[in-house]
Scaffold this motif. Structure first.
Motif, short mmCIF file in Angstrom:
data_model
loop_
_atom_site.label_atom_id
_atom_site.label_comp_id
_atom_site.label_asym_id
_atom_site.label_seq_id
_atom_site.Cartn_x
_atom_site.Cartn_y
_atom_site.Cartn_z
N GLU A 92 -4.43 4.64 -6.27
CA GLU A 92 -5.44 5.08 -5.31
C GLU A 92 -5.64 6.58 -5.40
N ASP A 106 0.84 -1.21 0.00
CA ASP A 106 0.00 0.00 0.00
C ASP A 106 0.87 1.26 0.00
N ASP A 107 0.29 2.38 -0.40
CA ASP A 107 0.95 3.70 -0.31
C ASP A 107 2.34 3.68 -0.93
CA CA Z 1 -3.36 3.51 0.57
#
Ligand code: CA
Ligand code: C2E
Ligand code: CA
Ligand code: CA
Length: 279
Positions: free
Chosen positions: A236, A179-180
């Motif tokens: 995202e 993620d991220d």
């Molecule tokens: Ca994220």
């Protein structure tokens, strides 16, 4: 001067006392929330750019506080981590999300995957692979329909035990997502060392891909790199048509963001799935 110094200390001590009080109060409130089931899972869809259809959802926890209304995770996850309550909260989210995904499958939306966020603390507290195995068995969800989102910071620290835990989880057949991506201490070594299937490009890049050539170029490079490593990419925080166009052109696999939908309660997501089916 001596007198005022003492006052200063007194003030400091009072201030600290108040903070500790607030902390303890919040911790108690989180415990009560868990007992009284004040948490709720919201779901945000992910869209596959090839098919133009929902490929899955990300589960995002909310705290429906009796007085304060809906509390966003940004204001309680870090406290939940400090107090260790993230263990039982995270377990509840995982279970709830798997039950929900299973329900969607039973309704005929049989390719829906659900992604659940994990905290490093959960790995310190328990055998996450054993937990996942148990919850999949309890809910009857197939492992390939579950995705677990990790952050880069989790891959630092004591990475030998993390590597072992992630290999155990991979062996179950669950998807692992980083993620991220690009915000933390991004190191290409992590991608080589850990069994990651999906890279989720952080919102901070996506936000400016249409205005900042550096972010556009970095995003394009991340997608190319992921492809050459046989990893999937998700972007995202997609909010505009322009961002979507760019991500489509560079062949990012999936997109997620307010442009499609905010995170919504399960019933609202079911409506969206029905609507898409009838199109
Ligand atoms: Ca994220
Ligand atoms: P995250 O995993 O990076 O989740 C994405 C966050 O971005 C969500 O915030 C989502 O509502 C928001 N978002 C999605 N699309 C857009 C967009 O187009 N624009 C903008 N401005 N924001 C968008 P949320 O739900 O407040 O969650 C914040 C963070 O809290 C998450 O960041 C995650 O790190 C953490 N979190 C949420 N649920 C859980 C959970 O069950 N367990 C753990 N450990 N962490 C969680
Ligand atoms: Ca996430
Ligand atoms: Ca992010």
């Amino acid at each position: 001067a001596k007198e005022s110094g003492r006052n200063c200390f007194k003030f400091y001590a009072q201030e600290m006392g108040r903070r500790i009080e607030q902390y303890v109060e919040m911790e108690n409130a989180l415990r009560v929330a868990l007992e009284q089931q004040q948490f709720e899972v919201y779901y945000q869809p992910k869209v596959n750019l090839c098919s133009g259809r929902f490929s899955g959802v990300e589960a995002l926890v909310r705290w429906n506080h009796p007085q304060n209304g809906m509390v966003q995770p940004g204001s309680f996850i870090s406290l939940a981590e400090k107090t260790g309550l993230i263990g039982p909260i995270g377990e509840w989210v995982l279970h709830t999300a798997c039950v929900q995904a299973r329900q969607w499958h039973d309704m005929g939306f049989d390719e829906m995957t659900v992604a659940v966020n994990l905290s490093a603390i959960q790995f310190d507290q328990q055998d996450v692979a054993a937990l996942v195995t148990r919850i999949l068995a309890e809910t009857g969800l197939a492992p390939r329909h579950l995705e677990l989102e990790l952050t880069e910071s989790m891959l630092m620290g004591d990475s030998d035990s993390m590597l072992a835990a992630l290999k155990d989880i991979k062996a179950i057949g669950v998807t692992l997502t980083l993620d991220d991506f690009g915000t933390g201490y991004s190191s290409l070594a992590y991608l080589k060392r850990f069994p990651i299937d999906v890279i989720k490009i952080d919102r901070s890049f996506v936000r400016s891909i249409t205005t900042d050539p550096n972010d556009a170029s970095l995003t394009r490079t991340i997608v190319l790199m992921a492809k050459s490593l046989k990893m999937k990419t998700v972007a995202e925080g997609v909010e505009t048509q322009g961002q979507l166009g760019f991500l489509n052109a560079i062949k990012c696999d999936d997109v997620q963001g307010f442009y499609f939908s905010k995170p919504v309660p399960a019933a609202a997501l079911t409506e969206m799935l029905r609507h898409q089916q009838n199109r």
